[in-house]
Design a protein around this motif. Structure first.
Motif, mmCIF file in Angstrom:
data_model
loop_
_atom_site.group_PDB
_atom_site.id
_atom_site.type_symbol
_atom_site.label_atom_id
_atom_site.label_comp_id
_atom_site.label_asym_id
_atom_site.label_seq_id
_atom_site.Cartn_x
_atom_site.Cartn_y
_atom_site.Cartn_z
ATOM 1 N N ALA A 1 0.843 -1.202 0.000
ATOM 2 C CA ALA A 1 0.000 0.000 0.000
ATOM 3 C C ALA A 1 0.876 1.250 0.000
ATOM 4 C CB ALA A 1 -0.900 0.003 1.226
ATOM 5 N N PRO A 2 0.472 2.262 -0.748
ATOM 6 C CA PRO A 2 1.252 3.506 -0.734
ATOM 7 C C PRO A 2 1.140 4.188 0.632
ATOM 8 C CG PRO A 2 -0.754 3.775 -2.026
ATOM 9 C CD PRO A 2 -0.686 2.326 -1.646
ATOM 10 N N ASP A 3 2.153 4.981 0.939
ATOM 11 C CA ASP A 3 2.162 5.701 2.213
ATOM 12 C C ASP A 3 0.922 6.568 2.383
ATOM 13 O OD1 ASP A 3 4.612 4.526 2.728
ATOM 14 O OD2 ASP A 3 5.758 6.278 2.080
ATOM 15 N N SER A 4 0.436 7.131 1.289
ATOM 16 C CA SER A 4 -0.755 7.982 1.366
ATOM 17 C C SER A 4 -1.969 7.190 1.860
ATOM 18 C CB SER A 4 -1.047 8.617 0.009
ATOM 19 O OG SER A 4 -1.224 7.622 -0.975
ATOM 20 N N GLU A 5 -2.070 5.915 1.490
ATOM 21 C CA GLU A 5 -3.182 5.076 1.955
ATOM 22 C C GLU A 5 -3.057 4.807 3.456
ATOM 23 O OE1 GLU A 5 -4.846 0.529 1.338
ATOM 24 O OE2 GLU A 5 -3.875 1.521 -0.355
ATOM 25 N N ILE A 6 -1.841 4.545 3.901
ATOM 26 C CA ILE A 6 -1.608 4.299 5.328
ATOM 27 C C ILE A 6 -1.929 5.558 6.134
ATOM 28 C CG2 ILE A 6 0.177 3.739 7.038
ATOM 29 C CD1 ILE A 6 1.492 2.018 4.770
ATOM 30 N N MET A 7 -1.506 6.719 5.620
ATOM 31 C CA MET A 7 -1.799 7.982 6.293
ATOM 32 C C MET A 7 -3.308 8.229 6.362
ATOM 33 S SD MET A 7 0.901 9.692 7.379
ATOM 34 C CE MET A 7 0.766 11.468 7.207
ATOM 35 N N ALA A 8 -4.007 7.969 5.266
ATOM 36 C CA ALA A 8 -5.457 8.179 5.245
ATOM 37 C C ALA A 8 -6.154 7.265 6.247
ATOM 38 C CB ALA A 8 -5.997 7.953 3.830
ATOM 39 N N TYR A 9 -5.727 6.018 6.308
ATOM 40 C CA TYR A 9 -6.310 5.074 7.268
ATOM 41 C C TYR A 9 -6.064 5.554 8.694
ATOM 42 C CZ TYR A 9 -7.619 0.815 9.664
ATOM 43 O OH TYR A 9 -8.247 -0.081 10.502
ATOM 44 N N ALA A 10 -4.835 5.961 8.973
ATOM 45 C CA ALA A 10 -4.484 6.431 10.316
ATOM 46 C C ALA A 10 -5.321 7.650 10.699
ATOM 47 C CB ALA A 10 -2.997 6.747 10.392
ATOM 48 N N ARG A 11 -5.461 8.588 9.778
ATOM 49 C CA ARG A 11 -6.236 9.802 10.043
ATOM 50 C C ARG A 11 -7.697 9.458 10.326
ATOM 51 N NH1 ARG A 11 -4.231 12.435 6.377
ATOM 52 N NH2 ARG A 11 -5.530 11.707 4.672
ATOM 53 N N THR A 12 -8.287 8.619 9.486
ATOM 54 C CA THR A 12 -9.697 8.248 9.616
ATOM 55 C C THR A 12 -9.971 7.469 10.897
ATOM 56 O OG1 THR A 12 -9.943 8.187 7.223
ATOM 57 C CG2 THR A 12 -11.585 6.973 8.500
ATOM 58 N N ASN A 13 -9.014 6.635 11.309
ATOM 59 C CA ASN A 13 -9.224 5.740 12.450
ATOM 60 C C ASN A 13 -8.486 6.181 13.711
ATOM 61 O OD1 ASN A 13 -10.889 3.415 11.251
ATOM 62 N ND2 ASN A 13 -9.292 3.798 9.731
ATOM 63 N N ASP A 14 -7.997 7.412 13.709
ATOM 64 C CA ASP A 14 -7.370 8.031 14.879
ATOM 65 C C ASP A 14 -6.153 7.257 15.394
ATOM 66 O OD1 ASP A 14 -7.281 10.243 16.552
ATOM 67 O OD2 ASP A 14 -8.342 9.190 18.157
ATOM 68 N N TYR A 15 -5.270 6.898 14.458
ATOM 69 C CA TYR A 15 -4.004 6.260 14.810
ATOM 70 C C TYR A 15 -2.872 7.268 14.702
ATOM 71 C CZ TYR A 15 -5.643 1.392 14.681
ATOM 72 O OH TYR A 15 -6.268 0.208 14.936
ATOM 73 N N ILE A 16 -1.790 6.981 15.386
ATOM 74 C CA ILE A 16 -0.517 7.670 15.243
ATOM 75 C C ILE A 16 0.392 6.709 14.498
ATOM 76 C CG2 ILE A 16 1.493 8.555 16.489
ATOM 77 C CD1 ILE A 16 -0.514 9.180 18.813
ATOM 78 N N VAL A 17 1.065 7.171 13.455
ATOM 79 C CA VAL A 17 1.905 6.305 12.625
ATOM 80 C C VAL A 17 3.312 6.231 13.212
ATOM 81 C CG1 VAL A 17 2.916 5.963 10.335
ATOM 82 C CG2 VAL A 17 0.579 6.850 10.553
ATOM 83 N N LEU A 18 3.810 5.004 13.372
ATOM 84 C CA LEU A 18 5.191 4.747 13.786
ATOM 85 C C LEU A 18 5.942 4.214 12.577
ATOM 86 C CD1 LEU A 18 7.367 4.487 16.037
ATOM 87 C CD2 LEU A 18 6.506 2.160 16.411
ATOM 88 N N THR A 19 7.032 4.884 12.201
ATOM 89 C CA THR A 19 7.738 4.529 10.966
ATOM 90 C C THR A 19 9.202 4.924 11.059
ATOM 91 O OG1 THR A 19 7.690 4.781 8.554
ATOM 92 C CG2 THR A 19 7.178 6.737 9.861
ATOM 93 N N ASP A 20 9.994 4.434 10.117
ATOM 94 C CA ASP A 20 11.337 4.995 9.941
ATOM 95 C C ASP A 20 11.475 5.535 8.521
ATOM 96 O OD1 ASP A 20 11.768 2.652 8.451
ATOM 97 O OD2 ASP A 20 13.786 2.373 9.211
ATOM 98 N N ASP A 21 10.359 5.737 7.873
ATOM 99 C CA ASP A 21 10.274 6.223 6.498
ATOM 100 C C ASP A 21 10.056 7.741 6.504
ATOM 101 O OD1 ASP A 21 9.518 6.831 3.882
ATOM 102 O OD2 ASP A 21 8.180 5.106 3.697
#
Length: 124
Positions: A35-55
């Motif tokens: 999945a592209p990073d934009s999809e992960i960001m959108a999911y996190a935003r919609t579902n109230d997550y904080i993203v943990l990454t080294d990207d």
């Protein structure tokens, strides 16, 4: 606080963070591995997550879009295994929880932790 762990980090992070009392899920259990990073960001935003990454792409997305959410935690070390830096990340999460809930970019490396409030503003 809920963390969404990016594909570039080991799924072991979920268990290690859970042991520290932090709700965390690895992206591989939620979406496509490619999945592209934009999809992960959108999911996190919609579902109230904080993203943990080294990207670094996630902070670039926040900068370009002037995003206010989701918060992103960047791990900036050569060895991103939980054994090496998890204690520092957990301490930073506990110390900066309110800022992360409101929207922030947290960068954690072995020498320091830096926090920038969202949206990211260009320096003049």
């Amino acid at each position: 606080m809920k963390l969404l762990i990016d594909m570039n980090l080991s799924p072991r992070w979920s268990n290690v963070l859970a042991t520290a009392g932090i709700d965390a899920v690895h992206w591989s259990t939620l979406g496509a591995n490619n999945a592209p990073d934009s999809e992960i960001m959108a999911y996190a935003r919609t579902n109230d997550y904080i993203v943990l990454t080294d990207d670094l792409d996630f902070s670039a997305i926040l900068a370009v879009t002037h995003g206010e959410k989701p918060s992103v935690i960047q791990v900036r070390t050569n060895d991103v295994s939980p054994d090496v830096i998890c204690k520092q990340i957990v301490a930073a999460l506990n110390q900066m929880a309110s800022e992360l809930e409101a929207g922030a970019l947290l960068t954690v490396d072995t020498n320091r932790t830096r926090l920038r409030v969202l949206p990211l503003q260009q320096k003049h």
